[in-house]
Design a protein around this motif. Structure first.
Motif, short mmCIF file in Angstrom:
data_model
loop_
_atom_site.label_atom_id
_atom_site.label_comp_id
_atom_site.label_asym_id
_atom_site.label_seq_id
_atom_site.Cartn_x
_atom_site.Cartn_y
_atom_site.Cartn_z
N LYS B 135 9.04 3.65 -7.10
CA LYS B 135 9.09 3.61 -5.66
C LYS B 135 7.74 4.00 -5.09
CE LYS B 135 13.09 5.33 -3.85
NZ LYS B 135 14.00 6.50 -3.82
N ASN B 136 7.25 3.19 -4.19
CA ASN B 136 5.94 3.45 -3.62
C ASN B 136 5.85 2.70 -2.30
OD1 ASN B 136 3.28 3.72 -2.96
ND2 ASN B 136 2.47 2.80 -4.82
N VAL B 137 5.74 3.41 -1.22
CA VAL B 137 5.58 2.74 0.07
C VAL B 137 4.32 3.23 0.77
CG1 VAL B 137 7.99 2.15 0.42
CG2 VAL B 137 7.20 4.38 1.17
N THR B 138 3.31 3.53 -0.05
CA THR B 138 2.06 4.03 0.48
C THR B 138 1.17 2.85 0.88
OG1 THR B 138 2.31 5.64 -1.30
CG2 THR B 138 0.35 5.83 0.06
N GLY B 139 1.18 2.49 2.14
CA GLY B 139 0.36 1.37 2.61
C GLY B 139 1.04 0.04 2.33
N TYR B 140 0.31 -1.06 2.53
CA TYR B 140 0.90 -2.39 2.39
C TYR B 140 1.11 -2.76 0.93
CZ TYR B 140 -0.68 -3.10 7.24
OH TYR B 140 -0.91 -3.00 8.58
N ASP B 141 2.11 -3.57 0.70
CA ASP B 141 2.43 -4.03 -0.65
C ASP B 141 1.63 -5.31 -0.98
OD1 ASP B 141 3.56 -4.65 -3.05
OD2 ASP B 141 5.64 -4.41 -2.38
N LEU B 142 0.39 -5.10 -1.41
CA LEU B 142 -0.43 -6.25 -1.78
C LEU B 142 -0.04 -6.76 -3.18
CD1 LEU B 142 -3.95 -5.07 -0.55
CD2 LEU B 142 -2.16 -6.26 0.73
N VAL B 143 0.75 -5.95 -3.88
CA VAL B 143 1.21 -6.37 -5.21
C VAL B 143 2.07 -7.62 -5.09
CG1 VAL B 143 2.52 -5.69 -7.25
CG2 VAL B 143 1.14 -4.00 -6.05
#
Ligand SMILES: Cc1cc2nc3c(=O)[nH]c(=O)nc-3n(C[C@H](O)[C@H](O)[C@H](O)COP(=O)(O)OP(=O)(O)OC[C@H]3O[C@@H](n4cnc5c(N)ncnc54)[C@H](O)[C@@H]3O)c2cc1C
Lengths: 484, 346
Positions: B135-143
């Motif tokens: 889980k990671n919502v740090t900034g935009y999901d460019l992945v």
């Protein structure tokens, strides 16, 4: 916490802007400018920071959202989208020159399609009401933030929210198939498609988690799943955090995929026992592990979990045998935040770490807590490493909040150091904006901001969030200056 | 050009003055891709981190898919999605193509298993996005944005992926004697009930296949329940293993004829299947159809459906909405302002 100075040229045009907005909406009562009423929108669940907005608009359709955005674009007015205002990161907190667009009136179910395993809703609908709409047909919507009774799907998408059961079912982005998005200039686009696939780049993927900075999501197509036949939790008590952490790793390693693995430490257990008397054992740490399936499947999984747990000599292994026992096992965990609130003011952190680092991080948190002279209680989703350390402090004691914030920042930096991240589900908002440089280089942040440039060239949508103020200053300046 | 390090790759891209395409094993090129100077990432190899107890693996892009799969298998794990193997395929090509097999109906696509990336943009800048936690919502999901971008936003140099335990038991239900409507209905029954089906498709010979995985007792139990639910309208046979799913997943890897890939809603599949020449397969419970159809075939596509030609000449239907096309172009330009990166997912 700092917010940029409001654009006085916008504030001075308040009446004119409000008049244009009122003209654009079918219901004149959908535009609120009375300071007594806009006050209700001055903050979200991060209530330490407040500011009443210029105006609040409550549209009922995508077309109305588009009309409102066109006007705000035209007038160079910053816009703050708002679902239910339960953000813990200040994501929906306004500024004095901003129009809040609240989606609370947009709660319709647009389509339920069991065959295609999807539901389409307006995004003001609450998370729980999505499941409510399909439960009768044997389905549920998987992402289940603890705030699910209140929070809106639009907020979930903007924050890419997760929940206790996402170990098995993933977070919002893994359950979102499509979205109707209104861009800042009023253009309406349909992103995603069957199986979430759209044309070209995965724009749906970047909208999800963009914290209301790229567009306003007015409708969403969500994946629904067949309701499992049953679910049953076990409670496992340990005499040390290390052993509990090692047991989590062993369960995951064994190949069983529980739907949830929750962790609570002694301070947290003590507080919840006083609060709701769930009857938890006297121990340093406990795990609640829940598995799903038919009755025989549940038995089979629990047998394996028992075998694994025995290897760690637990103080107790309590298997639920009835609905009531299941409820009691979850009771303390579900009351944890409320219980802590009774004994003290607290700040809830939301960092993520690789599960392997759990014992180390818990130790370090203990040291940092001792050094800061503030107590920390730990309750979190252990299966996926999403920690919620609660720092206890006294809001009335001078200097306590600052010490608390410093300790919080130290703990989040620790999460990043061990390979984790600043936020697992609550988002960056205004709260963690300035810490972004701990996780990302200037080039990393620049790449993200360029994506915003494409969707919202004037940086009018929720502009002072996510990126450190100094880093976004040049871009945010533009809208205001041009209008001045 | 075959850079040995990420730094070298960045220098190469910075110095480029004419179009390049980023490739791995070049096994997943679509019609028209892989033009210009190829930058071959096959020297950037290695598993940099593997934590079975955290269900994560971090891999350099040029690492052969087979090597990653072997390393996971040694720990009794697998990639959480189900990429089709191709000789020489690299993990970078897999993620750049968002290669997602039958398991998509339960575990999601490749993009859903991608936790973080490192990449070199079209400007030759090294950036990182996401991380290696679930889980990671740090900034935009460019992945997610880079998954399936086919190399047009930059060269992905490293990717963190979610792994999953290999289920101890696998069984396949084979249903024969069903027409198009019956086949879709059977898959829908399987996917909308509490059976935890991890694959539902139809082979070129018309056999509908449903996959059950998990602990021995539970697979047996669910197979029994599923057979009951499917009722008497089909002949049902249960076989051990999931070899049929490998056949389904790998369909279309050989052959010369134009190959179409159509994504649609299962409820829309039946009328489209009626228009289809043989051979073709159905996957994702009816949401994916892959068919050998003539290049000039123009199906009557239902609302929202998409069709792309994977072999033959480039063709995508329907035309992209102009606003979405503008966003796509804008994002590409933001990562690659000189416009040097051509499609080269592989
Ligand atoms: C008690 C409590 C428990 C919580 N538990 C969890 C949890 O378990 N997991 C979790 O992930 N979070 C949790 N949260 C945080 C919060 O509930 C989530 O972030 C939620 O998704 C916010 O939804 P909302 O509708 O309230 O959004 P808001 O607070 O209104 O807005 C959140 C952000 O989304 C933007 N936004 C809102 N609607 C839209 C839209 N339609 N289009 C574009 N942008 C939009 C806003 O601008 C803002 O940036 C919890 C909060 C509380 C108070």
């Amino acid at each position: 916490m700092e917010m940029p100075a409001p654009d006085m040229s916008v504030i001075s045009r308040r009446d004119q802007i409000a008049a244009r907005l009122t003209d654009a909406l079918a219901d004149p009562a959908a535009v609120i400018t009375d300071p007594a009423e806009t006050r209700a929108y001055e903050c979200d669940a991060l209530s330490a920071y407040r500011c009443p907005p210029l105006a609040v608009v409550l549209p009922s359709t995508t077309a109305e959202v588009a009309a409102v955005l066109r006007i705000c674009h035209d007038e160079r007015v910053p816009v703050v989208p708002r679902g239910a205002g339960t953000s813990l990161a200040g994501g929906s907190m306004p500024t004095a020159d901003a129009v809040v667009i609240g989606l609370a009136r947009m709660t319709d179910v647009l389509e339920i399609n069991p065959q295609d395993r999807l539901i389409r809703v307006q995004t003001g609908r609450t998370n729980l009401a999505v499941t409510g709409a399909v439960a009768g047909q044997g389905f549920f919507y998987a992402p289940d933030p603890s705030s699910q009774l209140a929070c809106a799907i639009g907020g979930n998408i903007a924050m890419n929210s997760g929940g206790a059961h996402c170990l098995k079912y993933g977070v919002t982005t893994n359950n979102l198939l499509g979205a109707t998005v209104v861009l800042m200039d009023g253009a309406v686009v349909e992103l995603g498609g069957p199986m979430g696939e759209g044309a070209g780049l995965d724009l749906l993927g970047v909208i999800c988690g963009s914290e209301g900075q790229l567009g306003i999501v007015t409708e969403a197509t969500l994946r629904i799943l067949p309701t499992p036949e049953g679910a049953r939790p076990v409670l496992i008590a340990f005499d040390s955090a290390e052993t509990a952490g090692a047991c989590v790793a062993a369960i995951i390693r064994s190949g069983i995929l529980p739907v949830a693995i929750e962790y609570m430490d002694r301070p947290c257990i003590a507080a919840t026992e006083d609060f709701c008397g769930a009857g938890y054992p006297d121990c340093e740490a406990l795990l609640i592990v829940e598995v799903e399936g038919s009755a025989p499947e549940i038995d089979e999984q629990l047998r394996l979990i028992r075998d694994i747990a025995q290897g760690f000599a637990p103080l107790e292994f309590r298997e639920s045998g009835s609905e009531d026992e299941s409820r009691r096992i979850w009771l303390g965990r579900k009351s944890a935040f409320g219980a802590m609130g009774v004994i003290s003011d607290y700040m809830c952190l939301d960092g993520t770490i690789p599960v392997s680092q759990l014992p180390h991080v818990l130790n370090r948190i203990g040291e940092l807590s001792a050094k800061a002279g503030l107590r920390v209680a730990n309750v979190f989703h252990a299966g996926d490493g999403n920690m919620h350390p609660l720092i206890l402090y006294d809001a009335n004691a001078p200097g306590d909040l600052e010490r608390c914030e410093d300790l919080g920042a130290d703990i989040l930096r620790l999460c990043v150091e061990v390979g984790g991240c600043l936020t697992g589900e609550h988002g960056v908002g205004v709260e963690k904006r300035e810490l972004m440089t701990a996780q990302y280089t200037p080039a990393d942040l620049e790449a993200q901001m360029r994506v915003k440039d494409v969707f919202d060239p004037q940086w009018l949508l929720n502009p002072a969030k996510v990126f450190p103020l100094t880093v976004s200053a040049a871009r945010r300046g533009q809208g205001g200056q041009d209008a001045a | 050009m075959r850079p040995e390090t990420e730094k070298e790759l960045a220098a190469l891209i910075r110095a480029a003055t004419s179009p390049v395409s980023i490739t791995g094993g070049a096994t997943r090129l679509r019609p028209g891709e892989g033009q210009g100077n190829r930058i071959d990432l096959r020297a950037l190899t290695g598993i940099t981190l593997y934590e079975p107890e955290a269900l994560t693996v971090v891999v350099r892009a040029g690492t052969p898919l087979a090597e990653v799969q072997a390393a996971l298998a040694a720990e009794n794990q697998m990639l959480a999605f189900e990429p089709d193997p191709r000789d020489g395929s690299t993990i970078g090509g897999v993620v750049a193509a968002n290669a997602s097999g039958p398991r998509r109906v339960s575990a999601g696509a490749c993009r859903d298993a991608m936790l973080g990336i490192r990449m070199v943009t079209g400007e030759g800048e090294i950036i990182r996005n996401g991380g290696r936690v679930m889980k990671n919502v740090t900034g935009y999901d460019l992945v997610k944005l880079s998954a399936g971008a086919r190399g047009t936003l930059g060269a992905i140099t490293e990717v963190a992926l979610k792994t999953a335990p290999v289920p101890p038991v696998r069984a396949t239900l084979r249903l024969t004697g069903l027409d198009d409507a019956g086949a879709i209905a059977a898959m829908t029954t399987a996917l909308t009930g509490p059976f935890d089906v991890t694959g539902a498709g139809r082979l070129t010979n018309g056999t509908v296949i449903l996959r059950l995985e998990g602990l021995a007792g539970s697979v047996e139990y669910r197979a029994g329940r599923l057979r009951e639910a499917l009722g008497p309208q089909a002949a049902i046979e249960t076989v051990e293993g999931d070899a049929d799913f490998a056949t389904l997943r790998d369909y279309g890897q050989t052959g010369e004829a134009a190959l179409w890939r159509i994504v649609l809603r299962p409820s829309q599949a039946e009328p489209l299947l009626a228009q289809l020449p043989d051979p073709h397969i159905v996957d994702w419970g009816g949401a994916l159809i892959r068919a050998e159809a003539p290049q000039d075939w123009r199906p009557d596509l239902p609302q929202g459906a998409r069709a792309d030609c994977e072999r033959g000449a480039a063709m995508s239907l329907p035309e992209t909405d102009p606003v979405i096309a503008r966003l796509n172009a804008g994002i590409r330009a933001s990562f690659d302002p000189r416009g040097l990166l051509l499609e080269g997912a592989a």
